[in-house]
Design a protein around this motif. Structure first.
Motif, short mmCIF file in Angstrom:
data_model
loop_
_atom_site.label_atom_id
_atom_site.label_comp_id
_atom_site.label_asym_id
_atom_site.label_seq_id
_atom_site.Cartn_x
_atom_site.Cartn_y
_atom_site.Cartn_z
N MET A 119 0.80 -1.22 0.00
CA MET A 119 0.00 0.00 0.00
C MET A 119 0.83 1.28 0.00
N PRO A 120 2.13 1.20 -0.23
CA PRO A 120 2.81 2.51 -0.25
C PRO A 120 2.36 3.33 -1.46
N ILE A 121 2.13 4.61 -1.20
CA ILE A 121 1.80 5.55 -2.27
C ILE A 121 2.90 6.61 -2.28
N VAL A 122 3.53 6.74 -3.43
CA VAL A 122 4.72 7.59 -3.55
C VAL A 122 4.39 8.75 -4.49
N GLN A 123 4.63 9.96 -4.03
CA GLN A 123 4.43 11.15 -4.86
C GLN A 123 5.79 11.83 -5.04
N ILE A 124 6.14 12.06 -6.28
CA ILE A 124 7.46 12.63 -6.57
C ILE A 124 7.31 13.92 -7.36
N GLU A 125 7.73 15.02 -6.78
CA GLU A 125 7.76 16.30 -7.51
C GLU A 125 9.15 16.46 -8.11
N LEU A 126 9.20 16.75 -9.38
CA LEU A 126 10.53 16.93 -10.00
C LEU A 126 10.43 17.84 -11.21
N GLU B 30 12.30 0.82 -10.34
CA GLU B 30 13.29 0.57 -9.29
C GLU B 30 12.79 0.98 -7.90
N ILE B 31 12.03 2.04 -7.83
CA ILE B 31 11.48 2.41 -6.52
C ILE B 31 10.48 1.35 -6.07
N THR B 32 9.69 0.83 -7.01
CA THR B 32 8.77 -0.25 -6.66
C THR B 32 9.53 -1.47 -6.16
N ASP B 33 10.57 -1.85 -6.87
CA ASP B 33 11.37 -3.01 -6.43
C ASP B 33 11.92 -2.80 -5.02
N LEU B 34 12.44 -1.61 -4.79
CA LEU B 34 12.97 -1.28 -3.46
C LEU B 34 11.93 -1.45 -2.36
N LEU B 35 10.73 -0.91 -2.60
CA LEU B 35 9.68 -0.97 -1.59
C LEU B 35 9.24 -2.41 -1.37
N VAL B 36 9.12 -3.16 -2.45
CA VAL B 36 8.71 -4.57 -2.32
C VAL B 36 9.73 -5.34 -1.49
N ARG B 37 11.00 -5.08 -1.75
CA ARG B 37 12.05 -5.81 -1.04
C ARG B 37 12.11 -5.40 0.44
N GLN B 38 11.96 -4.11 0.70
CA GLN B 38 12.18 -3.64 2.07
C GLN B 38 10.94 -3.77 2.95
N LYS C 225 8.16 -5.67 2.06
CA LYS C 225 7.49 -6.96 1.83
C LYS C 225 6.02 -6.79 1.43
N CYS C 226 5.78 -5.81 0.60
CA CYS C 226 4.41 -5.66 0.08
C CYS C 226 4.37 -6.22 -1.33
N PRO C 227 3.20 -6.61 -1.81
CA PRO C 227 3.12 -7.07 -3.20
C PRO C 227 3.34 -5.90 -4.16
N PRO C 228 3.94 -6.14 -5.32
CA PRO C 228 4.21 -5.03 -6.26
C PRO C 228 2.94 -4.26 -6.62
N GLU C 229 1.83 -4.94 -6.77
CA GLU C 229 0.60 -4.23 -7.18
C GLU C 229 0.14 -3.23 -6.13
N ALA C 230 0.66 -3.35 -4.93
CA ALA C 230 0.25 -2.42 -3.87
C ALA C 230 0.95 -1.07 -3.98
#
Lengths: 75, 75, 75, 75, 75, 75
Positions: free
Chosen positions: B1-8, B22-30, B32-37
């Motif tokens: 369930m992480p929701i990431v907002q990036i201003e750039l 890569e940010i998704t991979d990082l969050l999944v690994r750290q 332990k959430c499913p990628p779809e979350a």
């Protein structure tokens, strides 16, 4: 480290320049943070992307009869 | 369930594609959430819509004399 | 005083008009706040600015071979 | 200048420490910005403050009969 | 209609009272909006929920050796 | 893919349960997205963290003389 996000209707760059300067000064004075710690983001909204009291800004000054028609649509 | 907002500042789609992956991979690994979350939102800012230390990004590399003139305006 | 921020893919103004009206009504009924206290902001995202499961929306329906090529780029 | 906001369920500080470090590294490598330009904010959500598919996270694993009762309330 | 969101480390209510008043005055003067149109939200962050340059605020003043140990963890 | 963020004063979980369900239903009906695509985040604010018209919510119903004293402080 204050991060400030400001949603507003479109404004000329001069307004943003002054607001960025003065809001930063305010935060530095009140919070005692270094100026470089303050980040400000402006996000301009279109008039169709903002509503108060359930009415889009772009509909706000429309004559009431039209407006009611629009709102009735879609039910 | 992480929701990431990036201003750039604006970036080509290739950068966003790689960052999203890569940010998704990082969050999944750290976490332990499913990628779809994981949801990621990029918000690109114009250079006149971002300030650090009270100076708009679009003014950052201007010669100092002009810059001071601009800031003095509006008081 | 509820402030509602909605990120979504681009939608016609009619959709926003109805959503603004009905979300406001919902909040007024459930939270017992005056309608004027409700502010709603819509932020439309481009398809390249939103990702779920690490895949940008603009890549979502692409054939898998292309997609893999794209993701391999940049490493 | 990327500013990253991450909403997530509560996590130990070790997770945030690693995510902050690695997301910053990613952005620096991909966007070529200096590390000091990257700011990351974590916002931890309670399980009653996040919903997917219309169901609060705190209700997600409840037996279905109770859940339906709860949802019927308030109409 | 400006909506201002401010992320900051915890501050006493007196600071927020003054910032709310003065930022509102600034916006009213510069943007010519009515005061009631300005909404300000403060969000206080814990020191473990904010990072600059990849380092959590709560780690910022730690002696470097410990800090490196912490970062090495989790790989 | 709509992501909805709602800032509000603290409310019981029952209110959030109903709002999450009904706002999701609304978005599904109007935008034709699948329910699982809708994410909703509630962020509860303390009364000292929200201001309208330059006045913190926690000061709103205070007698005016005290209030003025408070605001005068800090200049």
């Amino acid at each position: 480290m204050p991060i400030v996000q400001i949603e507003l209707l479109p404004r000329p760059v001069e307004d943003k320049r002054i607001l960025a300067k003065e809001i930063t000064d305010l935060l530095v004075r009140q919070i005692k943070c270094p100026p470089e710690a303050v980040r400000i983001i402006f996000r301009e909204m279109k008039e169709e992307d903002y509503a108060a009291a359930g009415v889009l800004r772009c509909d706000k000054n429309k004559p009431i009869p039209n407006n009611q028609d629009n709102i009735r649509v879609g039910r």
